[in-house]
Write a protein that holds these residues in place. Structure first.
Motif, PDB file in Angstrom:
ATOM      1  N   ARG A  14       0.829  -1.210   0.000  1.00 31.88           N
ATOM      2  CA  ARG A  14       0.000   0.000   0.000  1.00 31.88           C
ATOM      3  C   ARG A  14       0.866   1.264   0.000  1.00 31.88           C
ATOM      4  O   ARG A  14       0.512   2.265  -0.622  1.00 31.88           O
ATOM      5  CB  ARG A  14      -0.944  -0.004   1.205  1.00 31.88           C
ATOM      6  N   LYS A  15       1.990   1.202   0.693  1.00 33.83           N
ATOM      7  CA  LYS A  15       2.900   2.351   0.716  1.00 33.83           C
ATOM      8  C   LYS A  15       3.393   2.665  -0.692  1.00 33.83           C
ATOM      9  O   LYS A  15       3.460   3.837  -1.100  1.00 33.83           O
ATOM     10  CB  LYS A  15       4.083   2.060   1.645  1.00 33.83           C
ATOM     11  N   SER A  16       3.709   1.633  -1.447  1.00 31.61           N
ATOM     12  CA  SER A  16       4.191   1.836  -2.811  1.00 31.61           C
ATOM     13  C   SER A  16       3.115   2.467  -3.679  1.00 31.61           C
ATOM     14  O   SER A  16       3.412   3.305  -4.547  1.00 31.61           O
ATOM     15  CB  SER A  16       4.650   0.501  -3.420  1.00 31.61           C
ATOM     16  N   LYS A  17       1.868   2.098  -3.445  1.00 29.50           N
ATOM     17  CA  LYS A  17       0.758   2.676  -4.208  1.00 29.50           C
ATOM     18  C   LYS A  17       0.505   4.122  -3.788  1.00 29.50           C
ATOM     19  O   LYS A  17       0.152   4.970  -4.613  1.00 29.50           O
ATOM     20  CB  LYS A  17      -0.507   1.833  -4.018  1.00 29.50           C
ATOM     21  N   GLU A  18       0.672   4.411  -2.499  1.00 28.76           N
ATOM     22  CA  GLU A  18       0.501   5.782  -2.017  1.00 28.76           C
ATOM     23  C   GLU A  18       1.552   6.697  -2.643  1.00 28.76           C
ATOM     24  O   GLU A  18       1.249   7.825  -3.067  1.00 28.76           O
ATOM     25  CB  GLU A  18       0.600   5.818  -0.494  1.00 28.76           C
ATOM     26  N   VAL A  19       2.773   6.222  -2.704  1.00 24.45           N
ATOM     27  CA  VAL A  19       3.838   7.002  -3.329  1.00 24.45           C
ATOM     28  C   VAL A  19       3.508   7.266  -4.801  1.00 24.45           C
ATOM     29  O   VAL A  19       3.733   8.364  -5.330  1.00 24.45           O
ATOM     30  CB  VAL A  19       5.194   6.268  -3.207  1.00 24.45           C
ATOM     31  N   GLY A  22      -0.806   8.778  -4.623  1.00 24.87           N
ATOM     32  CA  GLY A  22      -1.331   9.604  -3.541  1.00 24.87           C
ATOM     33  C   GLY A  22      -1.681  11.019  -3.974  1.00 24.87           C
ATOM     34  O   GLY A  22      -2.793  11.500  -3.707  1.00 24.87           O
ATOM     35  N   ASN A  23      -0.757  11.695  -4.634  1.00 20.16           N
ATOM     36  CA  ASN A  23      -1.014  13.064  -5.066  1.00 20.16           C
ATOM     37  C   ASN A  23      -2.154  13.129  -6.082  1.00 20.16           C
ATOM     38  O   ASN A  23      -2.979  14.052  -6.060  1.00 20.16           O
ATOM     39  CB  ASN A  23       0.249  13.686  -5.658  1.00 20.16           C
ATOM     40  N   TYR A  24      -2.209  12.134  -6.958  1.00 20.47           N
ATOM     41  CA  TYR A  24      -3.271  12.073  -7.960  1.00 20.47           C
ATOM     42  C   TYR A  24      -4.634  11.912  -7.284  1.00 20.47           C
ATOM     43  O   TYR A  24      -5.603  12.599  -7.642  1.00 20.47           O
ATOM     44  CB  TYR A  24      -3.000  10.914  -8.912  1.00 20.47           C
ATOM     45  N   CYS A  25      -4.707  11.030  -6.282  1.00 20.85           N
ATOM     46  CA  CYS A  25      -5.968  10.814  -5.564  1.00 20.85           C
ATOM     47  C   CYS A  25      -6.413  12.070  -4.815  1.00 20.85           C
ATOM     48  O   CYS A  25      -7.600  12.416  -4.792  1.00 20.85           O
ATOM     49  CB  CYS A  25      -5.826   9.647  -4.584  1.00 20.85           C
ATOM     50  N   ARG A  26      -5.463  12.761  -4.213  1.00 23.54           N
ATOM     51  CA  ARG A  26      -5.815  13.988  -3.486  1.00 23.54           C
ATOM     52  C   ARG A  26      -6.292  15.080  -4.452  1.00 23.54           C
ATOM     53  O   ARG A  26      -7.212  15.847  -4.125  1.00 23.54           O
ATOM     54  CB  ARG A  26      -4.620  14.458  -2.656  1.00 23.54           C
ATOM     55  N   LYS A  27      -5.722  15.135  -5.614  1.00 25.03           N
ATOM     56  CA  LYS A  27      -6.172  16.087  -6.633  1.00 25.03           C
ATOM     57  C   LYS A  27      -7.602  15.771  -7.054  1.00 25.03           C
ATOM     58  O   LYS A  27      -8.432  16.686  -7.213  1.00 25.03           O
ATOM     59  CB  LYS A  27      -5.236  16.044  -7.839  1.00 25.03           C
ATOM     60  N   LEU A  28      -7.894  14.497  -7.236  1.00 28.12           N
ATOM     61  CA  LEU A  28      -9.246  14.099  -7.624  1.00 28.12           C
ATOM     62  C   LEU A  28     -10.262  14.456  -6.539  1.00 28.12           C
ATOM     63  O   LEU A  28     -11.386  14.877  -6.851  1.00 28.12           O
ATOM     64  CB  LEU A  28      -9.290  12.592  -7.900  1.00 28.12           C
ATOM     65  N   ARG A  29      -9.884  14.301  -5.292  1.00 25.38           N
ATOM     66  CA  ARG A  29     -10.788  14.648  -4.189  1.00 25.38           C
ATOM     67  C   ARG A  29     -11.141  16.140  -4.215  1.00 25.38           C
ATOM     68  O   ARG A  29     -12.259  16.532  -3.906  1.00 25.38           O
ATOM     69  CB  ARG A  29     -10.157  14.298  -2.846  1.00 25.38           C
ATOM     70  N   ARG A  30     -10.160  16.967  -4.571  1.00 24.04           N
ATOM     71  CA  ARG A  30     -10.397  18.411  -4.567  1.00 24.04           C
ATOM     72  C   ARG A  30     -11.398  18.830  -5.642  1.00 24.04           C
ATOM     73  O   ARG A  30     -12.059  19.862  -5.508  1.00 24.04           O
ATOM     74  CB  ARG A  30      -9.071  19.161  -4.760  1.00 24.04           C
ATOM     75  N   LEU A  72      -6.858  -2.857  -1.982  1.00 23.70           N
ATOM     76  CA  LEU A  72      -6.566  -1.425  -2.061  1.00 23.70           C
ATOM     77  C   LEU A  72      -7.866  -0.635  -2.045  1.00 23.70           C
ATOM     78  O   LEU A  72      -8.816  -0.986  -2.753  1.00 23.70           O
ATOM     79  CB  LEU A  72      -5.782  -1.100  -3.339  1.00 23.70           C
ATOM     80  N   ALA A  73      -7.916   0.423  -1.266  1.00 19.88           N
ATOM     81  CA  ALA A  73      -9.158   1.187  -1.089  1.00 19.88           C
ATOM     82  C   ALA A  73      -9.096   2.536  -1.794  1.00 19.88           C
ATOM     83  O   ALA A  73      -9.582   3.536  -1.277  1.00 19.88           O
ATOM     84  CB  ALA A  73      -9.445   1.375   0.403  1.00 19.88           C
ATOM     85  N   GLU A  74      -8.527   2.565  -2.960  1.00 21.75           N
ATOM     86  CA  GLU A  74      -8.373   3.823  -3.693  1.00 21.75           C
ATOM     87  C   GLU A  74      -9.588   4.079  -4.585  1.00 21.75           C
ATOM     88  O   GLU A  74      -9.516   4.062  -5.818  1.00 21.75           O
ATOM     89  CB  GLU A  74      -7.079   3.785  -4.503  1.00 21.75           C
TER      90      GLU A  74
END
Length: 298
Positions: A14-19, A22-30, A72-74
């Motif tokens: 999961r850490k490897s997927k966050e790296v 992660g930034n892409y997912c946070r952008k989508l949330r915004r 994975l819960a993305e």
């Protein structure tokens, strides 16, 4: 069979997927336009993200389950496509942040997601769903969950699922054989085995109908759409599942995308194919509109 793979191994994965995402997912949330709701299940709350179009033009509620090998819960990775479907055909879309393994091992991802689906059906006024037809679908592992929901609905003597959508979904759990393609273009069998070790309590569960769709009753399924890819270790099972449904009189619209790999529909993945992706999502939109208009008469 799984003794060499530990549940704690998931954290490095999961850490490897966050790296990576992660930034892409946070952008989508915004930029997300959904309304978040939480539904209580026997294992705790499950969050759902609902997309309401400006104008209802398609009388369907589409429940989407993301991919991620059941671990994975993305859910954020499906935000663009849930928005796209809702906006382009005017239907309500529900993106389900379902429970994942190894924290919630088999069959909890399936059973709790069904609890969410049934709650939504029993409490339509709460969500402004009206009398819209429910269609379930998903990508990769999410497609398997969607098919499992049909089984659980049947066991529960309910009848509110009108359609099934599957993007390159695992239809059986055998990893002993691989289609005759370049192994660099398909999911590595070792990765599949790792996913299985995290999800299942014991190897015998791999043959359960919820896990191996080829062992389920083909007669219970609603009209089904499958988008599959040429270079995919899951392709053989997907084709056999489609053939089994068709031979039992179930409508199946299957398309195999030549030259494409597992995950080709999602722009964040290296396997992304823009042209094929656009066609696959258009096929889903068309399918949902047909369900809205006629259901079983596809």
């Amino acid at each position: 069979m799984f003794d060499d793979i530990k549940d704690v191994d998931i954290f490095e994965y999961r850490k490897s997927k966050e790296v990576k995402y992660g930034n892409y997912c946070r952008k989508l949330r915004r930029t997300d336009t959904s309304i978040k709701k939480s539904v209580r299940t026997t294992e705790g709350y499950v969050d759902i993200y609902i997309y309401y179009p400006k104008k209802i033009m398609t009388d369907v509620v589409y429940f989407n389950m993301h991919g991620g090998g059941m671990c994975l819960a993305e859910f954020e990775l499906d935000i663009p496509y849930c928005q796209k479907i809702s906006e382009e055909i005017g239907c309500i879309v529900v993106n389900v942040d379902y429970l994942v393994a190894p924290e919630y091992k088999f069959p909890k991802s399936y059973t709790t997601t069904y609890e969410v689906l049934k709650y939504c059906n029993d409490n339509r006024d709460e969500f402004n769903f009206g009398k819209a037809k429910f269609v379930v679908g998903g990508n990769s592992a999410g497609g398997q969950i969607a098919a499992a929901l049909v089984q659980l609905e049947n066991e529960d003597n309910q009848d509110f699922i009108y359609g099934l959508v599957m993007n390159y979904a695992p239809c059986n759990q055998s990893i002993d054989k691989s289609i005759d393609v370049d192994l660099n273009k398909v999911i590595n069998p070792n990765r599949i085995r790792q996913y299985q070790a995290w999800e299942y309590n014991e190897p015998s569960e791999l043959n359960h109908p919820l896990s191996n769709l080829l062992n389920s009753n083909p007669k219970i399924y609603p009209p089904t759409l499958e988008n599959i890819s040429e270079f995919d270790s899951l392709r053989d099972g997907e084709e056999k599942f489609a053939q089994k449904l068709q031979s039992n009189g179930i409508f199946v619209d299957l398309k195999c995308y030549q030259g494409c790999q597992h995950g080709f529909t999602h722009e964040n993945l290296k396997e992304f194919d823009k042209e094929a992706s656009e066609d696959a999502w258009l096929r889903i939109e068309t399918f949902l509109k047909k369900i809205s208009e006629g259901g079983e008469e596809l």
